[in-house]
Scaffold this motif. Sequence first.
Motif, PDB file in Angstrom:
ATOM      1  N   GLY A 122      -2.627   8.227  -4.035  1.00  0.00           N
ATOM      2  CA  GLY A 122      -1.403   8.234  -3.244  1.00  0.00           C
ATOM      3  C   GLY A 122      -1.669   8.400  -1.763  1.00  0.00           C
ATOM      4  N   GLY A 123      -2.535   9.367  -1.433  1.00  0.00           N
ATOM      5  CA  GLY A 123      -2.861   9.584  -0.029  1.00  0.00           C
ATOM      6  C   GLY A 123      -3.544   8.391   0.596  1.00  0.00           C
ATOM      7  N   ALA A 124      -4.477   7.786  -0.156  1.00  0.00           N
ATOM      8  CA  ALA A 124      -5.177   6.611   0.366  1.00  0.00           C
ATOM      9  C   ALA A 124      -4.216   5.448   0.569  1.00  0.00           C
ATOM     10  CB  ALA A 124      -6.301   6.212  -0.601  1.00  0.00           C
TER      11      ALA A 124
ATOM     12  N   LEU B 242       3.106   6.045  -2.658  1.00  0.00           N
ATOM     13  CA  LEU B 242       4.213   6.879  -3.138  1.00  0.00           C
ATOM     14  C   LEU B 242       4.155   7.043  -4.648  1.00  0.00           C
ATOM     15  CD1 LEU B 242       7.166   5.520  -0.949  1.00  0.00           C
ATOM     16  CD2 LEU B 242       6.021   7.726  -0.736  1.00  0.00           C
ATOM     17  N   ALA B 243       3.804   5.962  -5.356  1.00  0.00           N
ATOM     18  CA  ALA B 243       3.690   6.056  -6.816  1.00  0.00           C
ATOM     19  C   ALA B 243       2.606   7.047  -7.206  1.00  0.00           C
ATOM     20  CB  ALA B 243       3.389   4.677  -7.403  1.00  0.00           C
ATOM     21  N   GLY B 244       1.480   7.009  -6.488  1.00  0.00           N
ATOM     22  CA  GLY B 244       0.404   7.948  -6.777  1.00  0.00           C
ATOM     23  C   GLY B 244       0.813   9.388  -6.547  1.00  0.00           C
ATOM     24  N   VAL B 245       1.544   9.651  -5.451  1.00  0.00           N
ATOM     25  CA  VAL B 245       2.006  11.013  -5.164  1.00  0.00           C
ATOM     26  C   VAL B 245       2.978  11.494  -6.237  1.00  0.00           C
ATOM     27  CG1 VAL B 245       3.339  12.408  -3.545  1.00  0.00           C
ATOM     28  CG2 VAL B 245       1.607  10.833  -2.686  1.00  0.00           C
ATOM     29  N   VAL B 246       3.889  10.600  -6.667  1.00  0.00           N
ATOM     30  CA  VAL B 246       4.841  10.973  -7.718  1.00  0.00           C
ATOM     31  C   VAL B 246       4.103  11.315  -9.012  1.00  0.00           C
ATOM     32  CG1 VAL B 246       6.673  10.112  -9.212  1.00  0.00           C
ATOM     33  CG2 VAL B 246       6.783   9.686  -6.761  1.00  0.00           C
TER      34      VAL B 246
ATOM     35  N   SER C  28       0.824  -1.206   0.000  1.00  0.00           N
ATOM     36  CA  SER C  28       0.000   0.000   0.000  1.00  0.00           C
ATOM     37  C   SER C  28       0.860   1.259   0.000  1.00  0.00           C
ATOM     38  CB  SER C  28      -0.920   0.002   1.225  1.00  0.00           C
ATOM     39  OG  SER C  28      -1.748  -1.136   1.231  1.00  0.00           O
ATOM     40  N   GLY C  29       1.919   1.246   0.818  1.00  0.00           N
ATOM     41  CA  GLY C  29       2.808   2.403   0.856  1.00  0.00           C
ATOM     42  C   GLY C  29       3.465   2.664  -0.490  1.00  0.00           C
TER      43      GLY C  29
ATOM     44  N   GLY D 257      -0.950  18.646  -3.951  1.00  0.00           N
ATOM     45  CA  GLY D 257      -0.368  17.989  -2.792  1.00  0.00           C
ATOM     46  C   GLY D 257      -1.414  17.134  -2.113  1.00  0.00           C
ATOM     47  N   VAL D 258      -1.019  16.489  -1.048  1.00  0.00           N
ATOM     48  CA  VAL D 258      -1.949  15.674  -0.294  1.00  0.00           C
ATOM     49  C   VAL D 258      -1.665  15.880   1.182  1.00  0.00           C
ATOM     50  CG1 VAL D 258      -0.433  13.661  -0.357  1.00  0.00           C
ATOM     51  CG2 VAL D 258      -2.862  13.358   0.042  1.00  0.00           C
TER      52      VAL D 258
END
Length: 353
Positions: free
Chosen positions: A307-309, A251-255, A246-247, A346-347
Amino acid sequence: MKRRGSDPAAACLAALLSLPALLSLPAGTAWAQMAADPAAAEALFREGRDLVAQGKLPEACPKFAASQRLDPGYGTLWNLADCLSRTGRTASAWAAFREAADMARRMAQDDREAKATRRATELEPQLERMTLAVKAPVPGLVVKRDGVLVDDAAWGVALPVDPGKHAIEVTAPGKAPFTTEVTSAGPGKTLTVAIPALADAPAGATAASPAGTGAPSAGTSGPLPDAPSASSDSGASTRRTLAFVSGGIGLAGVVVGSVFGVTASSRWSKARDEHCRTETLCDAEGVALTDDASKAATVSTLGFIVGGAGIAAGVALFVSSLGGGDDKPQAARLTVAPAVGQGSGGVLVLGRF
């Protein structure tokens, strides 16, 4: 023939939309789903197309299905749906066309959405349906059709099925199983299968204790008070594995959200500075730039949400895996809020551990 278009935003959006489903999968399955193989998917797709050209449709459909699992795309899903339709598997084809229409709608590809929706609509009058009527539900009752679990919410509902024979299996703790084979009723018709009350299991048969309950078997004194629980250790290990999965997804989603946020900002700025006199009066290139910026902003927003989820779920799973024995870890409470603007993104993740 290529499997999908060259729009990178659309491809990225398709990948992002599939990420939340990974969080609900077992650890091993999640890792397998993450291991996308575009090269193998392309090879399978081309082999499927070659088989279609040779008229070998029953052999082509599994190739398209395998390609779609490895690297989902509208083009592959469309070819799979068309193959299923041409081999008479109307229910599977109908579901695949509807899924393709939903994918196209999320990508804002109106022509593809209309094309897939039209094919699904054409199949609806041909659909054969089956209703599983459970007369006497008991605790733990499991109903399967062709080896696939039928959720209790679907009992009594006329569900589309492919034409032909179907195996029905019904089991419950302490009950004798019930099995039967039925044949669908024909295009536009519904077959009702009555599931009778299950008889009690023979006196000599004993139902297995549910896994992880620690229930002692007859003639034993039960587990020692301080004996470690293998199922507990396994559960904690699984949660830790899922936490890292999940992490990583988070991180991939945030990137992705960050990259597409910067892209959106850049294209907004170029359109405003060089091609637009006002926010609504732009030349042709300015219109194209603002359209690209809008799509990039959408992908950015979804990237930050996913990413946040993912990060929040990863933290919660990791914290829940730290407890052992009778000591229960404090419940983790997390709040995730995307923060995306025209020029930035951002998140916000708030938590208590």
